[in-house]
Enzyme design. Structure first.
Site, PDB file in Angstrom:
ATOM      1  N   CYS A 114     -39.408  -5.816 -16.065  1.00 28.52           N
ATOM      2  CA  CYS A 114     -39.079  -7.129 -16.645  1.00 28.52           C
ATOM      3  C   CYS A 114     -40.172  -8.173 -16.411  1.00 28.52           C
ATOM      4  CB  CYS A 114     -37.759  -7.631 -16.083  1.00 28.52           C
ATOM      5  SG  CYS A 114     -36.388  -6.574 -16.514  1.00 28.52           S
ATOM      6  N   HIS A 251     -37.492 -15.295 -17.896  1.00 30.31           N
ATOM      7  CA  HIS A 251     -36.986 -13.967 -18.254  1.00 30.31           C
ATOM      8  C   HIS A 251     -35.459 -14.060 -18.278  1.00 30.31           C
ATOM      9  CE1 HIS A 251     -35.927  -9.839 -18.277  1.00 30.31           C
ATOM     10  NE2 HIS A 251     -35.592  -9.775 -16.995  1.00 30.31           N
ATOM     11  N   ASN A 281     -30.568  -8.800 -21.783  1.00 35.06           N
ATOM     12  CA  ASN A 281     -31.836  -8.676 -21.047  1.00 35.06           C
ATOM     13  C   ASN A 281     -32.713  -7.672 -21.795  1.00 35.06           C
ATOM     14  OD1 ASN A 281     -33.878  -7.960 -19.277  1.00 35.06           O
ATOM     15  ND2 ASN A 281     -32.560  -7.835 -17.479  1.00 35.06           N
TER      16      ASN A 281
HETATM   17  N1  ACO Z   1     -16.990  -4.957 -16.510  1.00 33.46           N
HETATM   18  C1  ACO Z   1     -15.986  -5.160 -15.638  1.00 33.46           C
HETATM   19  N2  ACO Z   1     -16.126  -5.021 -14.312  1.00 33.46           N
HETATM   20  C2  ACO Z   1     -17.337  -4.683 -13.867  1.00 33.46           C
HETATM   21  C3  ACO Z   1     -18.442  -4.471 -14.711  1.00 33.46           C
HETATM   22  C4  ACO Z   1     -18.237  -4.613 -16.093  1.00 33.46           C
HETATM   23  N3  ACO Z   1     -19.188  -4.435 -16.993  1.00 33.46           N
HETATM   24  N4  ACO Z   1     -19.535  -4.153 -13.968  1.00 33.46           N
HETATM   25  C5  ACO Z   1     -19.124  -4.165 -12.681  1.00 33.46           C
HETATM   26  N5  ACO Z   1     -17.804  -4.477 -12.616  1.00 33.46           N
HETATM   27  C6  ACO Z   1     -16.965  -4.618 -11.428  1.00 33.46           C
HETATM   28  C7  ACO Z   1     -17.481  -3.817 -10.263  1.00 33.46           C
HETATM   29  O1  ACO Z   1     -17.013  -2.495 -10.315  1.00 33.46           O
HETATM   30  C8  ACO Z   1     -16.899  -4.589  -9.096  1.00 33.46           C
HETATM   31  O2  ACO Z   1     -15.552  -4.181  -8.930  1.00 33.46           O
HETATM   32  P1  ACO Z   1     -14.917  -3.993  -7.465  1.00 33.46           P
HETATM   33  O3  ACO Z   1     -15.027  -5.354  -6.825  1.00 33.46           O
HETATM   34  O4  ACO Z   1     -13.537  -3.554  -7.761  1.00 33.46           O
HETATM   35  O5  ACO Z   1     -15.791  -2.982  -6.789  1.00 33.46           O
HETATM   36  C9  ACO Z   1     -16.891  -6.037  -9.566  1.00 33.46           C
HETATM   37  O6  ACO Z   1     -16.999  -5.979 -11.002  1.00 33.46           O
HETATM   38  C10 ACO Z   1     -18.020  -6.867  -8.999  1.00 33.46           C
HETATM   39  O7  ACO Z   1     -19.260  -6.124  -9.149  1.00 33.46           O
HETATM   40  P2  ACO Z   1     -20.644  -6.750  -8.713  1.00 33.46           P
HETATM   41  O8  ACO Z   1     -21.714  -5.742  -9.035  1.00 33.46           O
HETATM   42  O9  ACO Z   1     -20.563  -7.235  -7.318  1.00 33.46           O
HETATM   43  O10 ACO Z   1     -20.714  -7.972  -9.712  1.00 33.46           O
HETATM   44  P3  ACO Z   1     -21.709  -9.186  -9.723  1.00 33.46           P
HETATM   45  O11 ACO Z   1     -20.955 -10.446  -9.708  1.00 33.46           O
HETATM   46  O12 ACO Z   1     -22.819  -9.013  -8.722  1.00 33.46           O
HETATM   47  O13 ACO Z   1     -22.344  -9.073 -11.179  1.00 33.46           O
HETATM   48  C11 ACO Z   1     -24.376  -8.274 -12.222  1.00 33.46           C
HETATM   49  C12 ACO Z   1     -23.045  -7.902 -11.545  1.00 33.46           C
HETATM   50  C13 ACO Z   1     -24.066  -9.034 -13.486  1.00 33.46           C
HETATM   51  C14 ACO Z   1     -25.110  -6.990 -12.553  1.00 33.46           C
HETATM   52  C15 ACO Z   1     -25.209  -9.160 -11.284  1.00 33.46           C
HETATM   53  O14 ACO Z   1     -25.245  -8.601  -9.987  1.00 33.46           O
HETATM   54  C16 ACO Z   1     -26.629  -9.344 -11.753  1.00 33.46           C
HETATM   55  O15 ACO Z   1     -26.877  -9.967 -12.767  1.00 33.46           O
HETATM   56  N6  ACO Z   1     -27.616  -8.876 -10.993  1.00 33.46           N
HETATM   57  C17 ACO Z   1     -29.011  -9.061 -11.309  1.00 33.46           C
HETATM   58  C18 ACO Z   1     -29.469  -8.155 -12.369  1.00 33.46           C
HETATM   59  C19 ACO Z   1     -30.871  -8.561 -12.757  1.00 33.46           C
HETATM   60  O16 ACO Z   1     -31.241  -9.700 -12.732  1.00 33.46           O
HETATM   61  N7  ACO Z   1     -31.723  -7.679 -13.092  1.00 33.46           N
HETATM   62  C20 ACO Z   1     -33.057  -8.211 -13.383  1.00 33.46           C
HETATM   63  C21 ACO Z   1     -34.004  -7.323 -13.496  1.00 33.46           C
HETATM   64  S1  ACO Z   1     -33.597  -6.121 -14.690  1.00 33.46           S
HETATM   65  C22 ACO Z   1     -35.035  -5.169 -14.820  1.00 33.46           C
HETATM   66  O17 ACO Z   1     -35.991  -5.370 -14.157  1.00 33.46           O
HETATM   67  C23 ACO Z   1     -34.999  -3.949 -15.749  1.00 33.46           C
END
Ligand code: ACO
Length: 324
Positions: A114, A251, A281
């Site tokens: 990214c 980004h 993304n």
């Molecule tokens: N739909 C519904 N529930 C979901 C989903 C979904 N799509 N995905 C995960 N959940 C659930 C999980 O199973 C978890 O359930 P549990 O509590 O029962 O275990 C709950 O939601 C919370 O999961 P988290 O992973 O803790 O959710 P979070 O609030 O952290 O959000 C996210 C996840 C959106 C991926 C976030 O962590 C994020 O944006 N991280 C950064 C990603 C990023 O910036 N990447 C950049 C670089 S990408 C690259 O370089 C290619």
């Protein structure tokens, strides 16, 4: 002092759109969850047979046209991508051929996930300032959906496909922050965190492409700190304050990361360019896609001071300050 000035921008998105409701039909998720956790409503997905070089070529044609240039004017084609058409040759060579950039130009790919566009700006600006290049076509292009595991709801809802391009041209500046062009760029990495965001395959490990794997919460935690650090570094190096920034073009990873970062740096919310809602993304393509949208919608004009940033797998991250 030689400067690298952006003289044209362009972008291209595949026709096919996938909404959050479409995703809810294939994994256990909802429009509400995706929107509130990420800010994404829909993303574009490349059609079967539509490749990264196809998207890159369309974006590049638009950037060339905006710059008033033809392929013959270009001496360097640089494609930032994690989803090349082939393991080799470089997608940049395919784009060179499709566009008709003459033989003898330099053409290569850059892989920083990214952060690819920020790394690409650093390399292109260095080539121009060293006198190795006069006019660079810098493209960020991805078919990232090809790397997704469509049974993993924690990753497949986040990404989309697309391409953005800029033409960078050598120009004389005074060395002051009032110059047009790239003013300061930093590109950083910390490979010990590579297993937080990676593909579980590759040419020399499994002999396959692999699927994207991510520990989202961990990536999020690192992202806000690293991005803010890089942004501060380029602002300090150029001697500018948050209120001097006309537009923040980040980004587009997660709207919560962008808002937290802007707040940390004291950048007003109305100065943040957001395209994530419509595109998801798109990895290395997201900054040039957002930049082109900003230019075409009149939100970024010649003379404006722009701050760009990215963070991605590796980890890699960086920021760039430039005057349009
Ligand atoms: N739909 C519904 N529930 C979901 C989903 C979904 N799509 N995905 C995960 N959940 C659930 C999980 O199973 C978890 O359930 P549990 O509590 O029962 O275990 C709950 O939601 C919370 O999961 P988290 O992973 O803790 O959710 P979070 O609030 O952290 O959000 C996210 C996840 C959106 C991926 C976030 O962590 C994020 O944006 N991280 C950064 C990603 C990023 O910036 N990447 C950049 C670089 S990408 C690259 O370089 C290619």
């Amino acid at each position: 002092m030689r400067r690298s000035v952006i003289t044209g921008t362009g972008s291209h998105l595949p026709e096919k759109v996938m909404t959050n409701d479409d995703l809810a039909k294939i994994v256990d998720t909802s429009d509400e969850w995706i929107r509130t956790r990420t800010g994404i409503r829909r993303r574009h997905v490349a059609a079967e047979g539509e490749t990264t070089s196809d998207l890159a070529t369309r974006a590049a044609e638009r950037a060339l046209s905006a710059a008033g240039r033809t392929p013959a004017d270009i001496d360097t084609v640089l494609v930032a991508t994690t989803t090349p058409d082939y393991t080799f040759p470089a997608t940049a060579c395919v784009v060179q051929d499709k566009l008709g950039v003459p033989a003898g130009a330099m053409a290569f790919d850059l892989q920083a996930v990214c952060s690819g566009f920020i790394y690409g700006l650093s390399v292109a600006d260095s080539l121009i300032r060293a006198g190795q290049a006069e006019r660079v076509l810098l493209i960020g292009a991805e078919t990232l959906t090809r790397l997704l595991d469509w049974t993993d709801r924690s990753t497949c809802v986040l990404f989309g496909d697309g391409a953005g391009a800029v033409v960078l041209e050598a120009a004389e500046g005074t060395g002051a922050v009032s110059d047009r062009g790239v003013l300061h760029t930093v590109a950083r990495a910390e490979g010990r965190h590579r297993e937080l965001l990676f593909t579980d395959g590759g040419p020399s490990t499994t002999g396959t492409v692999g699927k994207l794997r991510m520990q989202g919460r961990e990536v999020f935690r690192h992202a806000v700190n690293r991005i803010a650090e890089a942004m501060r570094e380029v602002m300090d190096a150029a001697g500018v304050a948050a209120e001097d920034i006309d537009l923040f073009v980040p980004h587009q990873a997660n709207v919560r990361i962008l808002e937290a970062t802007a707040k940390k740096l004291g950048i007003a919310p109305e100065k943040v360019m957001l395209t994530i809602e419509e595109q998801g993304n798109t990895s290395a393509a997201s900054i040039p896609l957002a930049l082109d949208a900003a230019v075409r919608r009149g939100r970024a004009r010649q003379g404006d001071l722009l701050l760009l940033e990215a963070m991605g797998g590796g980890f890699t991250w960086g920021a760039s300050l430039l005057r349009l």
